[in-house]
Every structure is written in structure tokens, then in C-alpha cells.
Motif scaffolding. Structure first.
Motif, PDB file in Angstrom:
ATOM      1  N   THR A   8      35.419 -30.845  10.902  1.00  0.00           N
ATOM      2  CA  THR A   8      34.312 -30.387  10.051  1.00  0.00           C
ATOM      3  C   THR A   8      34.229 -28.871   9.985  1.00  0.00           C
ATOM      4  O   THR A   8      34.073 -28.293   8.899  1.00  0.00           O
ATOM      5  CB  THR A   8      32.979 -30.960  10.569  1.00  0.00           C
ATOM      6  OG1 THR A   8      33.065 -32.381  10.594  1.00  0.00           O
ATOM      7  CG2 THR A   8      31.830 -30.541   9.668  1.00  0.00           C
ATOM      8  N   ARG A   9      34.314 -28.213  11.131  1.00  0.00           N
ATOM      9  CA  ARG A   9      34.191 -26.744  11.148  1.00  0.00           C
ATOM     10  C   ARG A   9      35.264 -26.102  10.273  1.00  0.00           C
ATOM     11  O   ARG A   9      35.001 -25.150   9.542  1.00  0.00           O
ATOM     12  CB  ARG A   9      34.288 -26.224  12.581  1.00  0.00           C
ATOM     13  CG  ARG A   9      34.025 -24.727  12.709  1.00  0.00           C
ATOM     14  CD  ARG A   9      34.119 -24.267  14.167  1.00  0.00           C
ATOM     15  NE  ARG A   9      33.677 -22.896  14.304  1.00  0.00           N
ATOM     16  CZ  ARG A   9      34.450 -21.837  14.020  1.00  0.00           C
ATOM     17  NH1 ARG A   9      35.685 -22.022  13.567  1.00  0.00           N
ATOM     18  NH2 ARG A   9      33.973 -20.603  14.156  1.00  0.00           N
ATOM     19  N   THR A  29      25.524 -20.844  -1.699  1.00  0.00           N
ATOM     20  CA  THR A  29      24.495 -21.332  -0.786  1.00  0.00           C
ATOM     21  C   THR A  29      25.122 -22.238   0.261  1.00  0.00           C
ATOM     22  O   THR A  29      26.227 -22.768   0.074  1.00  0.00           O
ATOM     23  CB  THR A  29      23.419 -22.130  -1.545  1.00  0.00           C
ATOM     24  OG1 THR A  29      24.034 -23.319  -2.094  1.00  0.00           O
ATOM     25  CG2 THR A  29      22.800 -21.306  -2.658  1.00  0.00           C
ATOM     26  N   THR A  30      24.395 -22.438   1.359  1.00  0.00           N
ATOM     27  CA  THR A  30      24.895 -23.357   2.390  1.00  0.00           C
ATOM     28  C   THR A  30      24.976 -24.778   1.838  1.00  0.00           C
ATOM     29  O   THR A  30      25.856 -25.550   2.242  1.00  0.00           O
ATOM     30  CB  THR A  30      23.998 -23.328   3.643  1.00  0.00           C
ATOM     31  OG1 THR A  30      22.637 -23.546   3.265  1.00  0.00           O
ATOM     32  CG2 THR A  30      24.125 -22.006   4.370  1.00  0.00           C
ATOM     33  N   LEU A  43      24.656 -31.146   9.055  1.00  0.00           N
ATOM     34  CA  LEU A  43      25.858 -31.072   9.891  1.00  0.00           C
ATOM     35  C   LEU A  43      26.432 -29.661   9.873  1.00  0.00           C
ATOM     36  O   LEU A  43      26.903 -29.158  10.903  1.00  0.00           O
ATOM     37  CB  LEU A  43      26.904 -32.080   9.394  1.00  0.00           C
ATOM     38  CG  LEU A  43      28.213 -32.154  10.196  1.00  0.00           C
ATOM     39  CD1 LEU A  43      27.947 -32.439  11.669  1.00  0.00           C
ATOM     40  CD2 LEU A  43      29.128 -33.217   9.594  1.00  0.00           C
ATOM     41  N   LEU A  44      26.378 -29.002   8.713  1.00  0.00           N
ATOM     42  CA  LEU A  44      26.839 -27.607   8.633  1.00  0.00           C
ATOM     43  C   LEU A  44      26.080 -26.743   9.639  1.00  0.00           C
ATOM     44  O   LEU A  44      26.685 -25.926  10.350  1.00  0.00           O
ATOM     45  CB  LEU A  44      26.653 -27.090   7.209  1.00  0.00           C
ATOM     46  CG  LEU A  44      27.044 -25.626   6.937  1.00  0.00           C
ATOM     47  CD1 LEU A  44      27.569 -25.476   5.504  1.00  0.00           C
ATOM     48  CD2 LEU A  44      25.861 -24.679   7.124  1.00  0.00           C
ATOM     49  N   TYR A  45      24.754 -26.944   9.713  1.00  0.00           N
ATOM     50  CA  TYR A  45      23.939 -26.121  10.605  1.00  0.00           C
ATOM     51  C   TYR A  45      24.154 -26.454  12.089  1.00  0.00           C
ATOM     52  O   TYR A  45      23.723 -25.688  12.952  1.00  0.00           O
ATOM     53  CB  TYR A  45      22.461 -26.232  10.232  1.00  0.00           C
ATOM     54  CG  TYR A  45      22.094 -25.358   9.058  1.00  0.00           C
ATOM     55  CD1 TYR A  45      22.209 -23.967   9.141  1.00  0.00           C
ATOM     56  CD2 TYR A  45      21.655 -25.901   7.861  1.00  0.00           C
ATOM     57  CE1 TYR A  45      21.888 -23.154   8.066  1.00  0.00           C
ATOM     58  CE2 TYR A  45      21.323 -25.090   6.781  1.00  0.00           C
ATOM     59  CZ  TYR A  45      21.440 -23.723   6.891  1.00  0.00           C
ATOM     60  OH  TYR A  45      21.130 -22.905   5.824  1.00  0.00           O
ATOM     61  N   LYS A  46      24.839 -27.542  12.377  1.00  0.00           N
ATOM     62  CA  LYS A  46      25.219 -27.810  13.767  1.00  0.00           C
ATOM     63  C   LYS A  46      26.385 -26.927  14.203  1.00  0.00           C
ATOM     64  O   LYS A  46      26.599 -26.702  15.385  1.00  0.00           O
ATOM     65  CB  LYS A  46      25.583 -29.288  13.943  1.00  0.00           C
ATOM     66  CG  LYS A  46      24.386 -30.215  13.904  1.00  0.00           C
ATOM     67  CD  LYS A  46      24.783 -31.640  14.241  1.00  0.00           C
ATOM     68  CE  LYS A  46      23.538 -32.530  14.258  1.00  0.00           C
ATOM     69  NZ  LYS A  46      23.886 -33.930  14.580  1.00  0.00           N
TER      70      LYS A  46
END
Length: 201
Positions: A8-9, A29-30, A43-46
Motif C-alpha cells: 500500500t505505501r 488531494t489526499t 488507510l492512506l492516513y495510516k
């Protein structure tokens, strides 16, 4: 055997790199980055606390490695020839700015966003001034070691070298024309010219 999807990262950074180059850091944007990387925004913010943190990760992990080279030289140049070190730095800087100038340029169109971005980079201890400080520190050590003139100004020399690399990238993006010299030829000429002023008499 089916190919496994990228972690994911990695997908987030790949998508962010692509979007920041095409629509600009200010506009992306995110949510768009999450959609393009096939994950949720939660999940992005994890993986990343903010868009600015993603931006710094893109600079560090997806662009030509200027920071690590400067960190290595600042820690220990190992007695390497100063002129060759400056060629290596100028080449990496030329390639780095070529890749990064387009990403951040859109920030200057939105003052409020630019200020927020500045504040976030301060918290991350990052920013465009860091390579200049690192190069000046390297040159300061070279001066102390007697490898360049004792009256040389490390801060001015660092600004001259990296400023020239940044200007090369800016002009190429602004005019839409490739630089007149390759990064290698440009770096050799720039470092040689700078060393002519720094070399001990």
C-alpha cells in the motif's frame, strides 16, 4: 502465478508522484491520491499523517537522491577530491531539481496553502533550504581541512551551486525546452568554475 499487488505505501507514493507531476502539489488531494492508489483515505492516513508528509516521502524516495549524498559528505567526505564531490553534487542536484521543480511550483499560486505547507515542513524538519545548509556545512569542513581557500564563503558557494542547478530546471520547465547541456556536462562545468574560485592559491 499471479503477480502480487505492490504494498500500500508503495502504491500511495507511486500515485502521489504521478499526480503531483501532472496536476501539481497544490491541487492534488489526499482523496485523489487514495483513489489512484486503490485504497481508502483512512488507510492512506495510516501510512502518512498529511499530504506534506507524502510530498517529502516522494522527494526522498522517488526523485534522484540529493539529500543522502549531501548527508554522506557532511558526515564524512573521506578525503575525496573536493572538485569531484562538487561534480557529483551538481549532477544529482540538476537531476533532483529537474524532477521536483514542476511538483512544487503550483504552491506559489495559493498563498494560504503555501503557508500551511511551510508550517508542515517545519514540523517535519524538511524544506528546500536543507540541501543548501548541508552543502555549506560540507564546504565549511573542506575549508577547515585546508582543501579550499581559507577566505572562501561556504554559504555563498553552496547557494551559487544549488541556485544554478535550480535555475537550469526552472528555465527548462518554463520554456518547455530541454536544457542545452546534459546534467553531466552541466555539473562538470559548474563545479569546475566554482572550484576555480575556491581552490587554494
Amino acid at each position: 502465478m499471479p503477480q502480487q499487488p505492490a504494498p500500500t505505501r508503495q502504491r500511495i507514493l507511486d500515485a502521489a508522484d504521478r499526480l503531483m507531476r501532472t496536476i501539481g502539489l497544490a491541487r492534488v488531494t489526499t482523496k485523489e491520491i487514495a483513489r489512484a492508489s486503490d485504497c481508502s483515505e483512512a488507510l492512506l492516513y495510516k501510512h502518512f499523517a498529511s499530504k506534506e508528509e507524502i510530498f517529502v516521502a516522494v522527494l526522498q524516495e522517488r526523485l534522484p537522491a540529493l539529500g543522502p549524498l549531501l548527508a554522506e559528505l557532511t558526515a564524512d567526505a573521506g578525503g575525496r577530491d573536493t572538485g569531484q564531490c562538487l561534480i557529483d553534487i551538481a549532477r544529482q542536484a540538476a537531476l533532483f531539481y529537474e524532477a521536483s521543480t514542476q511538483i512544487g511550483a503550483s504552491l506559489f499560486a495559493e498563498p494560504a496553502l503555501l503557508e500551511r505547507h511551510r508550517a508542515a515542513l517545519r514540523e517535519l524538519d524538511a524544506g528546500p533550504h536543507k540541501p543548501v545548509l548541508a552543502l555549506a556545512e560540507y564546504l565549511r569542513r573542506e575549508r577547515t581541512a585546508g582543501r579550499i581557500r581559507t577566505d572562501a564563503d561556504p554559504d555563498a558557494a553552496a547557494a551559487m551551486l544549488l541556485g544554478a542547478c535550480h535555475l537550469r530546471a526552472f528555465l527548462a520547465h518554463f520554456t518547455g525546452q530541454p536544457p542545452p547541456q546534459s546534467a553531466e556536462a552541466f555539473a562538470a562545468g559548474l563545479a569546475g568554475t566554482l572550484m576555480a574560485g575556491l581552490a587554494r592559491q
